[in-house]
Design a protein around this motif. Structure first.
Motif, mmCIF file in Angstrom:
data_model
loop_
_atom_site.group_PDB
_atom_site.id
_atom_site.type_symbol
_atom_site.label_atom_id
_atom_site.label_comp_id
_atom_site.label_asym_id
_atom_site.label_seq_id
_atom_site.Cartn_x
_atom_site.Cartn_y
_atom_site.Cartn_z
ATOM 1 N N ALA A 280 69.778 -47.892 13.773
ATOM 2 C CA ALA A 280 69.170 -47.349 12.513
ATOM 3 C C ALA A 280 70.420 -48.128 11.354
ATOM 4 N N THR A 281 69.838 -47.970 10.191
ATOM 5 C CA THR A 281 70.765 -48.424 9.014
ATOM 6 C C THR A 281 71.562 -47.335 8.190
ATOM 7 N N VAL A 282 72.766 -47.774 8.453
ATOM 8 C CA VAL A 282 73.764 -46.800 7.697
ATOM 9 C C VAL A 282 73.775 -47.038 6.147
ATOM 10 N N VAL A 283 73.707 -45.938 5.150
ATOM 11 C CA VAL A 283 73.671 -45.940 3.784
ATOM 12 C C VAL A 283 74.846 -45.107 3.184
ATOM 13 N N LEU A 284 75.531 -46.000 2.577
ATOM 14 C CA LEU A 284 76.847 -45.447 2.285
ATOM 15 C C LEU A 284 77.046 -45.258 0.723
ATOM 16 N N PRO A 285 77.172 -44.353 0.150
ATOM 17 C CA PRO A 285 77.610 -44.048 -1.301
ATOM 18 C C PRO A 285 78.923 -44.849 -1.467
ATOM 19 N N GLY A 286 79.355 -45.970 -2.003
ATOM 20 C CA GLY A 286 80.493 -46.254 -2.081
ATOM 21 C C GLY A 286 81.257 -46.119 -3.520
ATOM 22 N N THR A 287 82.235 -46.513 -3.653
ATOM 23 C CA THR A 287 83.248 -46.025 -4.686
ATOM 24 C C THR A 287 83.895 -47.174 -5.472
ATOM 25 N N VAL A 288 84.692 -47.319 -6.260
ATOM 26 C CA VAL A 288 85.603 -48.159 -6.992
ATOM 27 C C VAL A 288 86.988 -48.256 -6.541
ATOM 28 N N TYR A 289 87.298 -47.462 -5.690
ATOM 29 C CA TYR A 289 88.630 -47.193 -5.025
ATOM 30 C C TYR A 289 89.028 -48.692 -4.354
ATOM 31 N N ASN A 290 88.184 -49.164 -3.950
ATOM 32 C CA ASN A 290 88.455 -50.494 -3.285
ATOM 33 C C ASN A 290 89.016 -51.504 -3.988
ATOM 34 N N GLN B 158 91.971 -55.387 -3.034
ATOM 35 C CA GLN B 158 93.485 -55.157 -2.923
ATOM 36 C C GLN B 158 93.777 -53.941 -3.507
ATOM 37 N N PRO B 159 93.462 -52.907 -2.987
ATOM 38 C CA PRO B 159 93.741 -51.457 -3.640
ATOM 39 C C PRO B 159 95.081 -51.084 -3.772
ATOM 40 N N ARG B 160 95.423 -50.261 -4.895
ATOM 41 C CA ARG B 160 96.675 -49.789 -5.026
ATOM 42 C C ARG B 160 97.207 -48.636 -4.412
ATOM 43 N N THR B 161 96.178 -47.851 -3.961
ATOM 44 C CA THR B 161 96.218 -46.442 -3.465
ATOM 45 C C THR B 161 95.989 -46.323 -2.027
ATOM 46 N N ARG B 162 96.388 -45.298 -1.603
ATOM 47 C CA ARG B 162 96.159 -45.046 -0.279
ATOM 48 C C ARG B 162 94.726 -44.658 -0.047
ATOM 49 N N LYS B 163 94.063 -43.817 -0.930
ATOM 50 C CA LYS B 163 92.670 -43.555 -0.706
ATOM 51 C C LYS B 163 91.731 -44.931 -0.672
ATOM 52 N N GLY B 164 92.306 -46.043 -1.832
ATOM 53 C CA GLY B 164 91.668 -47.089 -1.561
ATOM 54 C C GLY B 164 91.673 -48.171 -0.458
ATOM 55 N N ALA B 165 92.888 -48.242 0.277
ATOM 56 C CA ALA B 165 92.913 -48.603 1.548
ATOM 57 C C ALA B 165 92.259 -48.259 2.570
ATOM 58 N N ILE B 166 91.888 -46.834 2.526
ATOM 59 C CA ILE B 166 91.135 -46.233 3.413
ATOM 60 C C ILE B 166 89.888 -46.547 3.326
ATOM 61 N N ARG B 167 89.276 -46.766 1.967
ATOM 62 C CA ARG B 167 87.839 -47.077 1.696
ATOM 63 C C ARG B 167 87.560 -48.532 2.298
ATOM 64 N N VAL B 168 88.594 -49.458 1.970
ATOM 65 C CA VAL B 168 88.578 -50.722 2.273
ATOM 66 C C VAL B 168 88.083 -50.737 3.868
ATOM 67 N N GLU B 169 89.096 -50.160 4.566
ATOM 68 C CA GLU B 169 88.971 -49.933 5.969
ATOM 69 C C GLU B 169 87.588 -49.578 6.503
ATOM 70 N N LEU B 170 87.029 -48.412 5.887
ATOM 71 C CA LEU B 170 86.000 -47.973 6.015
ATOM 72 C C LEU B 170 84.878 -48.803 6.089
ATOM 73 N N GLU B 171 84.693 -49.668 4.881
ATOM 74 C CA GLU B 171 83.761 -50.772 4.780
ATOM 75 C C GLU B 171 83.804 -51.765 5.727
ATOM 76 N N ARG B 172 85.083 -52.377 6.128
ATOM 77 C CA ARG B 172 85.155 -53.301 6.961
ATOM 78 C C ARG B 172 84.620 -52.923 8.466
#
Length: 332
Positions: free
Chosen positions: A104-114, A130-144
């Motif tokens: 299946a195709t995963v569809v993700l609503p992304g944010t600018v936190y990255n 290169q996020p400066r926040t904890r939440k941004g780092a999680i979003r980067v790892e999620l997309e990775r």
């Protein structure tokens, strides 16, 4: 139409259907002739949407719900911004396992936190993350993790937008920062710095964009990322001005005032939500504009509702306009 679905109808699983973007995309998928399933902890009647009882943290439940689905919408977030570090990545891992099993195709609503300051002010999809926040780092790892899964029998579409707002979006900066839902408009609080631009994403437009990309998914790259320009507030004052214009048409006198950041700092000593608000304050102090050239090249244009129309629908949905106005809008 949704009422006449056949066994051959395309099927999508929506995780997070009770949220603003998940619920809106589910409604639009149904309107486009899709069979839609929702995985929820509590059973309930969602009309044409099939409800399957289960938890996104339960991998077996997600995989059972995703059987036969062509699309999985991952629009689920930890409730109340709590336990991000504990829940966000396990949830996407479960979704990706289900997507690989179902092809299946995963569809993700992304944010600018990255994105951190290195990418600003105008940000394209492939800008350094290169996020400066904890939440941004999680979003980067999620997309990775999503991108890595596309090498293993999954496909993905990520659509990043600015701050969400809309008629059914209660957990947002507009609903919780600018005004008070369920109360007639009297005051609009502005959290930004004048002269600093801010990006907004009107949820029905975001959902329409996702739907159109879903319909074109076979032509997209296995891992396809898009940015929506949305409603770009170039000087940080236009959203509040639009709210005041809409209120004036309903004979409401609205006062604009600065957001009470000192109170948020004090409250952050005792509560989670104020701490989360402070972590994201940099987005109100620095300009971050999303470059939508890739999206326009793919769709030909970006779905876009005029700002005042979007604001009026949002205020009606949040119960901030007088009852007569809501009745007239419903009649039309």
């Amino acid at each position: 139409m949704a009422a006449n679905l056949t066994e051959s109808a395309r099927t999508a699983l929506v995780l997070g259907v009770s949220g603003g973007i998940g619920g809106e995309l589910a409604r639009q998928l149904v309107g486009a002739g899709w069979r839609v399933r929702a995985l929820q902890r509590r059973a309930g009647d969602l009309g044409p949407i099939e409800v399957i009882q289960g938890d996104v943290m339960d991998r077996d439940a997600v995989m059972r719900a995703a059987q036969g689905c062509e699309v999985i919408v991952h629009a689920v977030n930890p409730p109340g911004y709590r336990r991000w570090a504990d829940l966000v990545l396990p949830m996407i891992d479960n979704t990706l396992a289900a997507a690989q099993a179902a092809h299946a195709t995963v569809v993700l609503p992304g944010t600018v936190y990255n994105f951190g300051p290195e990418a600003l002010p105008r940000v394209a999809e492939d800008a350094p993350q290169q996020p400066r926040t904890r939440k941004g780092a999680i979003r980067v790892e999620l997309e990775r993790r999503i991108e890595a899964a596309t090498a293993r029998d999954a496909r993905a579409i990520v659509v990043r937008a600015g701050d969400f707002f809309g008629p059914h979006v209660g957990n947002s900066w507009l609903a919780q920062g600018f005004l008070k839902p369920g109360q007639p408009l009297r005051t609009v609080r502005e959290p930004g710095t004048r002269g600093v631009g801010h990006a907004w994403g009107y949820v029905p437009d975001v959902a329409r964009t996702m739907l159109e990309l879903i319909e074109r998914r076979a032509t997209l790259a296995p891992f396809a990322r898009f940015h929506m320009a949305g409603h770009w507030d170039a000087d940080g004052t236009q959203m509040a001005a639009a709210i005041c214009r809409v209120a004036a048409r309903q004979d409401l006198s609205v006062k604009r005032q600065a957001f009470p950041w000192p109170l948020i700092y004090a409250a952050a000593l005792f509560a989670t939500t104020p701490r989360e608000m402070l972590e994201m304050r940099y987005l109100w102090r620095e300009t971050l504009e999303l470059d939508n050239a890739r999206l326009v090249a793919t769709l030909g244009r970006e779905p876009h509702t005029p700002l005042d129309m979007a604001v009026e629908a949002t205020l009606l949905g949040l119960g901030c306009l007088p009852a007569p106005a809501r009745a007239v809008a419903a009649a039309h």
